[in-house]
Structures are given as structure tokens and as C-alpha cells.
Design a protein around this motif. Structure first.
Motif, mmCIF file in Angstrom:
data_model
loop_
_atom_site.group_PDB
_atom_site.id
_atom_site.type_symbol
_atom_site.label_atom_id
_atom_site.label_comp_id
_atom_site.label_asym_id
_atom_site.label_seq_id
_atom_site.Cartn_x
_atom_site.Cartn_y
_atom_site.Cartn_z
ATOM 1 N N LEU A 84 -75.359 -38.667 -44.798
ATOM 2 C CA LEU A 84 -74.198 -37.909 -44.332
ATOM 3 C C LEU A 84 -73.245 -38.776 -43.507
ATOM 4 O O LEU A 84 -72.396 -38.248 -42.801
ATOM 5 C CB LEU A 84 -74.662 -36.712 -43.505
ATOM 6 N N HIS A 85 -73.414 -40.103 -43.583
ATOM 7 C CA HIS A 85 -72.527 -40.990 -42.840
ATOM 8 C C HIS A 85 -71.077 -40.656 -43.209
ATOM 9 O O HIS A 85 -70.757 -40.478 -44.367
ATOM 10 C CB HIS A 85 -72.830 -42.456 -43.173
ATOM 11 N N GLY A 86 -70.235 -40.534 -42.185
ATOM 12 C CA GLY A 86 -68.837 -40.151 -42.436
ATOM 13 C C GLY A 86 -68.594 -38.679 -42.131
ATOM 14 O O GLY A 86 -67.455 -38.238 -42.059
ATOM 15 N N LYS A 87 -69.687 -37.938 -41.968
ATOM 16 C CA LYS A 87 -69.551 -36.516 -41.594
ATOM 17 C C LYS A 87 -70.106 -36.295 -40.192
ATOM 18 O O LYS A 87 -71.024 -36.994 -39.763
ATOM 19 C CB LYS A 87 -70.343 -35.639 -42.558
ATOM 20 N N LEU A 88 -69.557 -35.314 -39.523
ATOM 21 C CA LEU A 88 -70.128 -34.915 -38.242
ATOM 22 C C LEU A 88 -71.276 -33.952 -38.553
ATOM 23 O O LEU A 88 -71.118 -33.030 -39.349
ATOM 24 C CB LEU A 88 -69.054 -34.233 -37.396
ATOM 25 N N VAL A 89 -72.442 -34.202 -37.957
ATOM 26 C CA VAL A 89 -73.620 -33.386 -38.245
ATOM 27 C C VAL A 89 -74.066 -32.626 -36.990
ATOM 28 O O VAL A 89 -74.150 -33.193 -35.902
ATOM 29 C CB VAL A 89 -74.790 -34.270 -38.755
ATOM 30 N N LEU A 90 -74.322 -31.341 -37.180
ATOM 31 C CA LEU A 90 -74.919 -30.514 -36.127
ATOM 32 C C LEU A 90 -76.259 -30.052 -36.660
ATOM 33 O O LEU A 90 -76.322 -29.526 -37.768
ATOM 34 C CB LEU A 90 -74.059 -29.278 -35.864
ATOM 35 N N PHE A 91 -77.338 -30.296 -35.912
ATOM 36 C CA PHE A 91 -78.616 -29.781 -36.387
ATOM 37 C C PHE A 91 -79.498 -29.319 -35.248
ATOM 38 O O PHE A 91 -79.330 -29.721 -34.101
ATOM 39 C CB PHE A 91 -79.348 -30.811 -37.265
ATOM 40 N N SER A 92 -80.444 -28.451 -35.604
ATOM 41 C CA SER A 92 -81.417 -27.992 -34.614
ATOM 42 C C SER A 92 -82.791 -27.912 -35.271
ATOM 43 O O SER A 92 -82.894 -27.898 -36.493
ATOM 44 C CB SER A 92 -81.021 -26.629 -34.057
ATOM 45 N N PHE A 93 -83.820 -27.900 -34.435
ATOM 46 C CA PHE A 93 -85.189 -27.745 -34.928
ATOM 47 C C PHE A 93 -85.605 -26.282 -34.756
ATOM 48 O O PHE A 93 -85.227 -25.648 -33.773
ATOM 49 C CB PHE A 93 -86.152 -28.627 -34.125
ATOM 50 N N GLY A 94 -86.395 -25.769 -35.710
ATOM 51 C CA GLY A 94 -86.852 -24.389 -35.598
ATOM 52 C C GLY A 94 -87.841 -24.060 -36.687
ATOM 53 O O GLY A 94 -88.386 -24.958 -37.321
ATOM 54 N N PHE A 95 -88.069 -22.789 -36.913
ATOM 55 C CA PHE A 95 -88.970 -22.366 -37.998
ATOM 56 C C PHE A 95 -88.582 -20.972 -38.479
ATOM 57 O O PHE A 95 -87.999 -20.195 -37.728
ATOM 58 C CB PHE A 95 -90.438 -22.437 -37.551
ATOM 59 N N THR A 96 -88.866 -20.677 -39.729
ATOM 60 C CA THR A 96 -88.338 -19.433 -40.311
ATOM 61 C C THR A 96 -89.065 -18.185 -39.817
ATOM 62 O O THR A 96 -88.536 -17.095 -39.936
ATOM 63 C CB THR A 96 -88.398 -19.452 -41.854
ATOM 64 N N HIS A 97 -90.280 -18.331 -39.261
ATOM 65 C CA HIS A 97 -90.978 -17.156 -38.744
ATOM 66 C C HIS A 97 -90.548 -16.833 -37.309
ATOM 67 O O HIS A 97 -91.197 -16.054 -36.625
ATOM 68 C CB HIS A 97 -92.497 -17.368 -38.773
#
Lengths: 229, 147
Positions: A84-97
Motif C-alpha cells: 500500500l506504499h503511496g496510500k495513507l493507511v489506518l488500521f486497528s487490531f481486533g476480532f470478529t467475536h
């Protein structure tokens, strides 16, 4: 005991005889080192303050090169952050349950994403990294993550891959079993931060969970980073 | 006639108990995708009575369990880690307000049998102690916490 103390004294006396101290030079050097140290700390602090003043999120000063994690995306394909180089990335850690924190985080990020001007939005990618790889297989993430926004990417991986990614960003998690219950019934305790990676691959900002509901301020941070700030 | 009146007056406290004096504001349910097994319900509950009451859970058609939960914060290797803990009850002192919100205390809605969509409305019967007092609440299904 007293013998060794006497030994140290005679040693010191020997050093003093061999290398007579020029006290004036010594004090000058000491003051110089102290001044340099103080100005170094002051510069660090003022640069932190000036960077932090520009952002709503917690700024990393200096920004760190973002750890290039190797994971698996919701389509089962190998995925690297550097793709994704060239893009601004927002991410978080979590789980679907996760009934509480994770849907709120993803809903807040979806609101931020939709509030962005079109041009900025096309340069932003939001991702959700599972810390529950035992249950969150790619097909599960595919039904979960795009629900919040079709553009969002869900990531999972092996235990080791996820542990490495979490460690690099200071994220923590642990499995919580209910005593006496089935081993398949568990919750995940986890840290709840959202990370902002700049288009040039630097980890610039960090948002604690309760900062995420101020959409306008996060939009302003994103626009600032996209503008090279 | 007088006997009936007395009988009615004696019934009055029971009738009152049926309508527990609580004020509920902004009840909403977090909309989740169909793959999710659980979600959470949020609202503000004000206790208008003179006695302390406890929210012990709820009953709904859309899930098997509705349980009070608290969000716990622990420090792990210098990082803040959030977790959840099931609690037997959430107490509301007389005149006090219990705030159920994302990242805080909430009602966990476990074992979803159906997945209401954003804009739907769902009913949960809240259970309070002492006694087994019930309060019906209709929740808006939302993706986002209402302002």
C-alpha cells in the motif's frame, strides 16, 4: 572489606599522581556536556511539541518506519503492508467475536472514511487486523469487515505473523477462557488503538479508542498527512 | 364497594412495581454483520425511585442471552489492554444514572439468532432486582453511537 577500601584509595592516589587533574578544564568540559545535553533535550521536546500541536492523534516524534507486516487478506492472499506504499493507511487490531470495541472502532473509521473529500478518500485504505486467527479465517473476515465499508480490508495470518505485527506496533492481546467452560468459548482482551501510516511508509500517529468518535478532527489529521505534513 | 376499593388500594404497590420508575434515554443496539455471534446494547438508565436497583440482564427474541458486562482496562507491558467481564448486576443508586456506552459498561447480546439491520428496531425486556421487575425497551439498530 577495609583492605579493599584501602586498595581503592591507594589506586586513586596513584591515578592522581600519574594524571594530575586540571580542574578548570574538567569543569569547563562538564558544563559544556551539560549544556549540549540540555539543548538536545530541549530541541527534541520543542520538535515534539510543534509536531504534536499540528495533530489530534498522538504523534510519534520522530515518525517510525512502519513495520512491514506479512499477513493474509480476506481473500486468502498473502498481504504485505508495503503493497500500500503511496496510500495513507489506518488500521486497528481486533476480532470478529468482539461485541463492543471492534464494531465501534470500525463504525467510527467508516464514518471518517466517508467524511473525507473524494480525492483524499482515494488515497486512504482502512484495515482490520485480527488477533484471533483461530476463529477469524479469511472467509469470516470477508463477511465481517466489508460490512462497515466495502473498501475495508480484513487481515489474518498465522499466530507468529500476527504476534510479530502486534509486537511491532506495541499492541497486546490475550485469550480469556471462562473457567469451567468449553475451550472453544473465549474472549480476547486486546489493546484498542488505531494506527496511521503515512503514504511514504512512516508510522505517524496513534489514536486511542475513545478519540475515534471525533470524525472532523481525524479527517483534518488525514488531510494534513496527505499534504505532506 | 368499599371492599373492592380497599382491595384495589392493596394492589396498587404491585401495579407500581410493574412499572419500575426508571427513565431510559437513547437506547440503541450496535448493528453487526451476519457472521457476528454477539453484539451489544447501549442506553442511559436513570433510577427515579428512592431505593437502589440493579440491572441483572434482559430477554430478547433476537439472541439467547443478554448479560451485563463491564469493560476492564489492564496494563500489559506498558500498553493499555481492554477486556470484558461479565458481572451479575449493574447497580443504580436512587436518583443515579447508569450509562451503557461503547468502551464502557454495556449489555452484551450473545448468541444472535437474527441480525437486525441498521434502521430496524428491536425489543429487549430489561430485568431488574430486587424482585424480578421488567422494563420493555425498544432499541434503534445503529452502526454508530448517536450524538
Amino acid at each position: 572489606m577495609s583492605k579493599s577500601i584501602a586498595g581503592i584509595y591507594s589506586g586513586l592516589a596513584f591515578v592522581r599522581r600519574r594524571f594530575p587533574i586540571n580542574w578548570r578544564a574538567f569543569i569547563t568540559a562538564f558544563v559544556l556536556v551539560l549544556t549540549l545535553l540540555a539543548s538536545f533535550l530541549l530541541i527534541r521536546y520543542t520538535s515534539y511539541r510543534s509536531v504534536q500541536a499540528k495533530f489530534y492523534g498522538e504523534a510519534l516524534v520522530p515518525a517510525k518506519a512502519a513495520y512491514d507486516f506479512h499477513l493474509v487478506d480476506q481473500n486468502g492472499k498473502a498481504f504485505q503492508l508495503s503493497q500500500l506504499h503511496g496510500k495513507l493507511v489506518l488500521f486497528s487490531f481486533g476480532f470478529t467475536h468482539c461485541p463492543n470495541i471492534c464494531p465501534t472502532t470500525l463504525s467510527d473509521l467508516a464514518k471518517v472514511y466517508r467524511a473525507l473529500p473524494d480525492k483524499a478518500r482515494s488515497n486512504v485504505q482502512v484495515m482490520f487486523v485480527s488477533i484471533d486467527p483461530w476463529r477469524d479465517r479469511p472467509e469470516v473476515l470477508k463477511k465481517y469487515v466489508p460490512y462497515f465499508d466495502p473498501s475495508f480490508i480484513g487481515l489474518t495470518g498465522t499466530d507468529d505473523q500476527i504476534a510479530a505485527a502486534a509486537k511491532a506496533y506495541g499492541a497486546t492481546y490475550e485469550k480469556m477462557h471462562h473457567p469451567g467452560e468449553d475451550q472453544d468459548v473465549y474472549f480476547m482482551n486486546h489493546s484498542a488503538f488505531t494506527y496511521l501510516i503515512s503514504p511514504d511508509g512512516n508510522w505517524k500517529l496513534l489514536y486511542d479508542f475513545d478519540l475515534l468518535n471525533d470524525t472532523e478532527k481525524i479527517v483534518a489529521d488525514i488531510e494534513h498527512v496527505l499534504a505532506g505534513g | 364497594m368499599i371492599k373492592t376499593l380497599i382491595a384495589l388500594l392493596m394492589l396498587a404497590p404491585i401495579l407500581f412495581a410493574d412499572g419500575l420508575p426508571v427513565k431510559i434515554e437513547k437506547p440503541w443496539l450496535q448493528a453487526v454483520p451476519s457472521v457476528a455471534s454477539d453484539t451489544a446494547a447501549f442506553m442511559k438508565i436513570q433510577n427515579l425511585s428512592q431505593a437502589s436497583i440493579k440491572l441483572v440482564g434482559g430477554v430478547t427474541d433476537i439472541a439467547t442471552h443478554v448479560e451485563p458486562m463491564i469493560t476492564t482496562t489492564q496494563n500489559n507491558e506498558g500498553g493499555k489492554m481492554l477486556g470484558m467481564e461479565s458481572v451479575p448486576a449493574l447497580e443504580i443508586p436512587p436518583g443515579g444514572t447508569l450509562v451503557l456506552k461503547p468502551g464502557g459498561k454495556h449489555l452484551m447480546v450473545m448468541g444472535l439468532k437474527s441480525h437486525p439491520k441498521e434502521g430496524d428496531r428491536v425489543k429487549i425486556v430489561l430485568l431488574f432486582s430486587p424482585g424480578n421487575q421488567k422494563v420493555d425497551v425498544e432499541l434503534a439498530v445503529l452502526k454508530q453511537e448517536p450524538k
